[in-house]
Enzyme design. Structure first.
Site, PDB file in Angstrom:
ATOM      1  N   LYS A  38     -12.828   5.597  -3.444  1.00 31.52           N
ATOM      2  CA  LYS A  38     -12.457   4.247  -2.943  1.00 31.52           C
ATOM      3  C   LYS A  38     -11.676   4.245  -1.912  1.00 31.52           C
ATOM      4  O   LYS A  38     -11.462   4.111  -0.705  1.00 31.52           O
ATOM      5  CB  LYS A  38     -12.319   3.168  -3.817  1.00 31.52           C
ATOM      6  CG  LYS A  38     -12.290   1.746  -3.092  1.00 31.52           C
ATOM      7  CD  LYS A  38     -10.756   1.199  -2.991  1.00 31.52           C
ATOM      8  CE  LYS A  38     -10.138   0.972  -4.379  1.00 31.52           C
ATOM      9  NZ  LYS A  38      -8.926   0.566  -4.101  1.00 31.52           N
ATOM     10  N   ARG A  43     -10.109   4.138   4.177  1.00 29.28           N
ATOM     11  CA  ARG A  43      -9.064   4.827   5.078  1.00 29.28           C
ATOM     12  C   ARG A  43     -10.092   5.591   6.129  1.00 29.28           C
ATOM     13  O   ARG A  43      -9.826   5.052   7.128  1.00 29.28           O
ATOM     14  CB  ARG A  43      -8.233   6.046   4.465  1.00 29.28           C
ATOM     15  CG  ARG A  43      -7.156   5.371   3.470  1.00 29.28           C
ATOM     16  CD  ARG A  43      -6.483   6.230   2.862  1.00 29.28           C
ATOM     17  NE  ARG A  43      -5.166   5.767   2.215  1.00 29.28           N
ATOM     18  CZ  ARG A  43      -5.231   4.802   0.948  1.00 29.28           C
ATOM     19  NH1 ARG A  43      -6.063   4.223   0.267  1.00 29.28           N
ATOM     20  NH2 ARG A  43      -3.798   4.246   0.860  1.00 29.28           N
ATOM     21  N   GLY A 107      -7.751  -5.041  -2.157  1.00 29.69           N
ATOM     22  CA  GLY A 107      -6.334  -4.924  -1.366  1.00 29.69           C
ATOM     23  C   GLY A 107      -6.459  -4.148  -0.057  1.00 29.69           C
ATOM     24  O   GLY A 107      -5.779  -4.245   0.824  1.00 29.69           O
ATOM     25  N   SER A 178       3.904  -3.021  -2.621  1.00 28.07           N
ATOM     26  CA  SER A 178       2.622  -2.243  -2.280  1.00 28.07           C
ATOM     27  C   SER A 178       2.510  -1.044  -1.405  1.00 28.07           C
ATOM     28  O   SER A 178       2.991  -1.389  -0.152  1.00 28.07           O
ATOM     29  CB  SER A 178       1.356  -3.068  -2.214  1.00 28.07           C
ATOM     30  OG  SER A 178       0.096  -2.454  -1.768  1.00 28.07           O
ATOM     31  N   SER A 179       1.966   0.132  -1.516  1.00 27.41           N
ATOM     32  CA  SER A 179       2.210   1.146  -0.544  1.00 27.41           C
ATOM     33  C   SER A 179       1.079   0.876   0.299  1.00 27.41           C
ATOM     34  O   SER A 179       1.234   1.308   1.612  1.00 27.41           O
ATOM     35  CB  SER A 179       1.892   2.435  -1.247  1.00 27.41           C
ATOM     36  OG  SER A 179       0.458   2.371  -1.582  1.00 27.41           O
ATOM     37  N   GLU A 322      -2.032   3.137 -10.833  1.00 20.84           N
ATOM     38  CA  GLU A 322      -3.433   2.595 -11.200  1.00 20.84           C
ATOM     39  C   GLU A 322      -4.001   3.326 -12.235  1.00 20.84           C
ATOM     40  O   GLU A 322      -5.328   2.669 -12.956  1.00 20.84           O
ATOM     41  CB  GLU A 322      -4.248   2.844  -9.791  1.00 20.84           C
ATOM     42  CG  GLU A 322      -4.639   4.451  -9.645  1.00 20.84           C
ATOM     43  CD  GLU A 322      -5.046   4.954  -8.398  1.00 20.84           C
ATOM     44  OE1 GLU A 322      -6.221   5.450  -8.256  1.00 20.84           O
ATOM     45  OE2 GLU A 322      -4.351   4.353  -7.301  1.00 20.84           O
TER      46      GLU A 322
END
Length: 444
Positions: A38, A43, A107, A178-179, A322
């Site tokens: 995912k 990306r 996200g 968050s990255s 995660e």
């Protein structure tokens, strides 16, 4: 590929997690084929929308999150077409508003598309599921304002008023929540007239492998990225060429199946496991080894075999947060107290994962407490009970793991797994009942 219009959340589905004993087949012995990542899929889709021509993608994940990304990019002017052999053709068009984008609970959609929308002339409104409206968004929206982009709102719903080529420049942000705040800006940086320099100014960024993944995919499509400075990333303006590699399997989605082998004394094999990768899920190899499982990677196949016992774990999961629900489920069956650290940021994920894990563990008779930045899990006999998914795919799969050893575990919303792994229940059942390959139709 499926219709990528509005992608509604699947209706919750109560699911009695099957135990290994119920399968009647003895120890697990299965090969499980995992669909595309995912993180990589979303990306690459964003980059394909900016490419210098159509891109034919192999191994694209088909899930709610990726469908939401496709629908969002289509709303901005991109075209999508299924091709023979499971390929997905992405045809970039002039990006433009007006548009409405549904983020669902993804996200990557809510953090990756606002910077891209800033380069699409017109008004782009974004909203999502009720639970998404409480997820942190202010960092990326303020970053766009600091770059001269007009944004109405500080969280979902909000509207970005894009222009043909925003000026760009340097922006300072606190990405400690968050990255994805960093990745979202970098992925569209080449479309800003002056490029983008992102400087992180807060506590250490969580999930750094995801930023490394972003840098890697940008370089793979010809974008110049300088990440030589600490907490600083520079993307030069310029063209984006087409992505050519197959998308790797989602290694984090593989971890529940590998955990199943570890806690049941069985064997699970995952084909197409990459030798080198930026996916955080690769860290499961070391985690399972530390807990006493036998782990072997040979000829692109990762094999995990349980030994009948699990050692307790004391681990900093800051960069691989995660994996926490899977690891927490394993720790319930360890021989001593486990401590998981560095994961305070999980309180801002699909749900507050730390509070949710403690509540679920206690609901099935376990013993766990939150700490300032993690969890303490103490083994004790479990009794079964309702395991809440909290509309969170990784919470749901953690319940499935626990149910392998504990009769009477009921996951209240197994449909939430469609966020990244549609068909999970069938894959799980086939793993328990078959020695043949356990595939899924979740990739195209």
């Amino acid at each position: 590929m499926r219709d990528h219009g509005a992608v509604s959340a699947p209706a919750p589905a109560v699911w009695a997690a099957p135990t290994l004993a119920e399968s009647g087949t003895g120890p697990i012995d299965a090969t499980v084929t995992i669909p595309g990542s995912k993180s990589l899929t979303n990306r690459v889709l964003v980059l394909a929308a900016q490419a210098d021509g159509p891109t034919d993608l192999e191994g694209v994940l088909r899930s709610r999150d990726s469908d939401l990304m496709v629908a969002g990019l289509r709303a901005l002017g991109c075209g999508f077409e299924e091709l023979p052999g499971g390929l997905l053709r992405v045809t970039p068009g002039p990006l433009h508003g007006p548009a409405h984008i549904d983020c669902g609970l993804a996200g990557t959609v809510m953090r990756f598309l606002p910077p891209l929308a800033a380069t699409a002339p017109g008004a782009v409104t974004m909203d999502g599921d009720p639970a998404a409206r409480v997820r942190p968004m202010g960092t990326v929206l303020q970053a766009l304002r600091d770059l001269g982009v007009r944004v109405d709102g500080d969280g979902l719903p909000f509207t970005v008023h894009g222009v043909q080529a925003p000026a760009g420049g340097t922006v300072r942000i606190d990405a400690s929540a968050s990255s994805q705040f960093v990745s979202g800006l970098l992925l569209s940086g080449a479309r800003f007239a002056g490029g983008l320099t992102v400087v992180h100014t807060g506590k250490p960024v969580p999930s750094m492998p995801h930023i490394e993944m972003t840098v890697q995919v940008l370089r793979a499509v010809g974008v110049q990225v300088d990440d030589s400075g600490a907490n600083t990333w520079r993307v030069e303006p310029g063209p984006v060429v087409r992505w050519t590699d197959p998308i790797e399997p989602d290694l984090s989605n593989a971890t529940p199946f590998l955990a199943a082998a570890a806690i049941t004394g069985g064997t699970v094999r995952i084909p197409r496991w990459p030798t080198t990768t930026t996916q955080p899920g690769d860290a499961v190899r070391d985690l399972l080894t530390d807990m006493g499982a036998q782990v072997l990677l040979r000829d692109g196949v990762l094999q995990v075999t349980g030994t009948g016992t699990l050692d307790p774990l004391d681990a900093d999961l800051h960069d691989i947060g995660e994996l926490t629900p899977t690891v927490a489920a394993l720790c319930l069956f360890a021989s001593g107290t486990s401590r998981l650290r560095g994961i305070a940021h999980l309180r801002g994920h699909e749900t507050d994962r730390l509070a949710a894990l403690v509540a679920d563990i206690r609901a099935v008779g376990g013993d766990a407490d939150e700490t300032e930045d993690g969890l303490v899990i103490r083994p004790r006999p479990l009794t079964g009970g309702e395991w809440g998914a909290y509309a969170d795919h990784r919470m749901a799969t953690a319940g499935a793991i626990v149910g392998l050893r504990v009769p009477g575990v009921v996951v209240d919303d197994i449909a939430s797994t469609s966020k990244t792994l549609p068909g999970f229940e069938g894959m799980w059942a086939r793993m328990l009942g078959a020695a043949a390959d356990v595939g899924t139709g979740a990739s195209s």
